[in-house]
Design a protein around this motif. Structure first.
Motif, PDB file in Angstrom:
ATOM      1  N   LYS A  50       0.832  -1.196   0.000  1.00 33.37           N
ATOM      2  CA  LYS A  50       0.000   0.000   0.000  1.00 33.37           C
ATOM      3  C   LYS A  50       0.869   1.248   0.000  1.00 33.37           C
ATOM      4  N   LYS A  51       2.094   1.089   0.480  1.00 31.66           N
ATOM      5  CA  LYS A  51       3.025   2.215   0.484  1.00 31.66           C
ATOM      6  C   LYS A  51       3.658   2.252  -0.901  1.00 31.66           C
ATOM      7  N   ILE A  52       3.034   2.962  -1.809  1.00 26.42           N
ATOM      8  CA  ILE A  52       3.448   2.883  -3.204  1.00 26.42           C
ATOM      9  C   ILE A  52       4.182   4.131  -3.648  1.00 26.42           C
TER      10      ILE A  52
ATOM     11  N   LYS B 125      -4.271   7.758  -1.637  1.00 24.15           N
ATOM     12  CA  LYS B 125      -5.617   8.222  -1.964  1.00 24.15           C
ATOM     13  C   LYS B 125      -5.615   9.407  -2.919  1.00 24.15           C
ATOM     14  N   SER B 126      -4.841  10.469  -2.625  1.00 20.00           N
ATOM     15  CA  SER B 126      -4.882  11.654  -3.472  1.00 20.00           C
ATOM     16  C   SER B 126      -4.349  11.365  -4.867  1.00 20.00           C
ATOM     17  N   ILE B 127      -3.360  10.481  -4.964  1.00 19.46           N
ATOM     18  CA  ILE B 127      -2.836  10.099  -6.277  1.00 19.46           C
ATOM     19  C   ILE B 127      -3.896   9.342  -7.050  1.00 19.46           C
ATOM     20  N   LEU B 128      -4.547   8.409  -6.402  1.00 26.31           N
ATOM     21  CA  LEU B 128      -5.542   7.579  -7.079  1.00 26.31           C
ATOM     22  C   LEU B 128      -6.788   8.374  -7.451  1.00 26.31           C
ATOM     23  N   ASP B 129      -6.974   9.537  -6.848  1.00 25.38           N
ATOM     24  CA  ASP B 129      -8.135  10.360  -7.157  1.00 25.38           C
ATOM     25  C   ASP B 129      -7.875  11.377  -8.266  1.00 25.38           C
TER      26      ASP B 129
ATOM     27  N   ASP C 192      -7.220  -4.863  -5.872  1.00 27.34           N
ATOM     28  CA  ASP C 192      -7.308  -3.779  -4.908  1.00 27.34           C
ATOM     29  C   ASP C 192      -8.448  -2.848  -5.305  1.00 27.34           C
ATOM     30  N   SER C 193      -9.391  -2.652  -4.407  1.00 26.41           N
ATOM     31  CA  SER C 193     -10.596  -1.887  -4.736  1.00 26.41           C
ATOM     32  C   SER C 193     -10.324  -0.421  -5.062  1.00 26.41           C
ATOM     33  N   LYS C 194      -9.216   0.124  -4.554  1.00 22.99           N
ATOM     34  CA  LYS C 194      -8.890   1.523  -4.831  1.00 22.99           C
ATOM     35  C   LYS C 194      -7.993   1.668  -6.055  1.00 22.99           C
TER      36      LYS C 194
ATOM     37  N   PRO D 297      -9.626   0.766 -10.155  1.00 22.03           N
ATOM     38  CA  PRO D 297     -10.265   1.818 -10.964  1.00 22.03           C
ATOM     39  C   PRO D 297      -9.253   2.815 -11.537  1.00 22.03           C
ATOM     40  N   PHE D 298      -8.186   3.081 -10.779  1.00 20.95           N
ATOM     41  CA  PHE D 298      -7.146   3.997 -11.244  1.00 20.95           C
ATOM     42  C   PHE D 298      -6.494   3.467 -12.516  1.00 20.95           C
ATOM     43  N   PHE D 299      -6.104   2.202 -12.508  1.00 16.84           N
ATOM     44  CA  PHE D 299      -5.435   1.629 -13.669  1.00 16.84           C
ATOM     45  C   PHE D 299      -6.404   1.390 -14.827  1.00 16.84           C
TER      46      PHE D 299
END
Length: 250
Positions: A4-6, A48-52, A164-166, A169-171
């Motif tokens: 998660k620490k990406i 979170k902010s990156i994925l948004d 991963d649910s978050k 969608p990003f990818f």
């Protein structure tokens, strides 16, 4: 290791460097384990902010930037520090196209606007360093990579992201913006990034044998020293092969 620490470099790769994932929030030039200089990078404990971010449009703008550059300049002449020159065709060179799009995406994610010259310079420099990294592993350490093992490694990484649910969608939005399918993204577009990580995982035991852990080191300091040793050896290899000196548009 907590995936998660990406770290977002060219958006996808997790940059797993021997069990340690690069972290912290940065807004300056940075380098990968292979010494590749990259545009300002966004890294966070909480993605979170990156994925948004509006990654779909960012990716589309990356393609648009490539089209703008290639419409103005068809050929690029690169002079290397060893006195040799190379020429690239912006229209037919698919690898360079990918690196230009990557560079634009990465700088946009960091909120930094690069000039067309800077985009080209960073793209060619990073592309050459990446390719020389693979030669370094083969020529200096006789590393032979089994394509099947790399495919399994990529499949494992893909499974993590897709489950991963978050992140999924990003990818999905990223691949949509790039106009490619998920399999093409992981196994073709990002292949060199995953191969770069895979090679480090194979080389690390060799570096551990060459540079043993000291009694006053913890694991994090030891990993940093191994990566620094790797970078130093790689830079010396690149110096011999020739680094990018100047770029001329034609």
């Amino acid at each position: 290791m907590n995936k998660k620490k990406i770290a977002i470099f060219i958006i996808a790769s997790s940059l797993i460097l021997g069990g340690a994932v690069t972290g912290g929030v940065k807004a300056e030039k940075d380098t990968m384990a292979d010494g590749t200089e990259i545009a300002p990078v966004l890294t966070q404990e909480d993605p979170k902010s990156i994925l948004d971010t509006d990654i779909e449009n960012i990716a589309k703008n990356g393609i648009k930037k490539y089209e703008e550059i290639s419409n103005k300049n068809k050929q690029i002449k690169v002079e290397l520090t060893n006195g040799t020159t190379e020429e690239y065709d912006l229209i037919s060179d698919k690898e360079l196209r990918k690196w230009i799009i990557r560079t634009k995406i990465d700088s946009s994610m960091a909120g930094v606007e690069l000039s067309e010259t800077e985009v080209l310079n960073d793209s060619i420099k990073n592309m050459k360093k990446r390719n020389l990294t693979f030669k370094f592993a083969k020529e200096n350490y006789n590393l032979k990579v089994n394509p099947g093992d790399v495919k399994k490694y990529i499949s494992s990484e893909m499974e993590f992201y897709e489950n991963d649910s978050k992140m999924e969608p990003f990818f999905t939005k990223l691949t949509s913006g790039l106009g490619i399918e998920k399999d093409e993204f992981y196994f073709e577009w990002e292949y060199d990034n995953f191969l770069n990580n895979f090679i480090w995982l194979q080389l690390r035991p060799k570096f551990e044998e060459k540079y043993p852990m000291k009694s006053n080191e913890d694991q994090m300091k030891y990993t940093d020293r191994l990566i620094n040793a790797y970078n130093n050896e790689l830079e010396a290899f690149i110096e011999k092969k020739g680094k990018v000196k100047t770029i001329k548009l034609k």
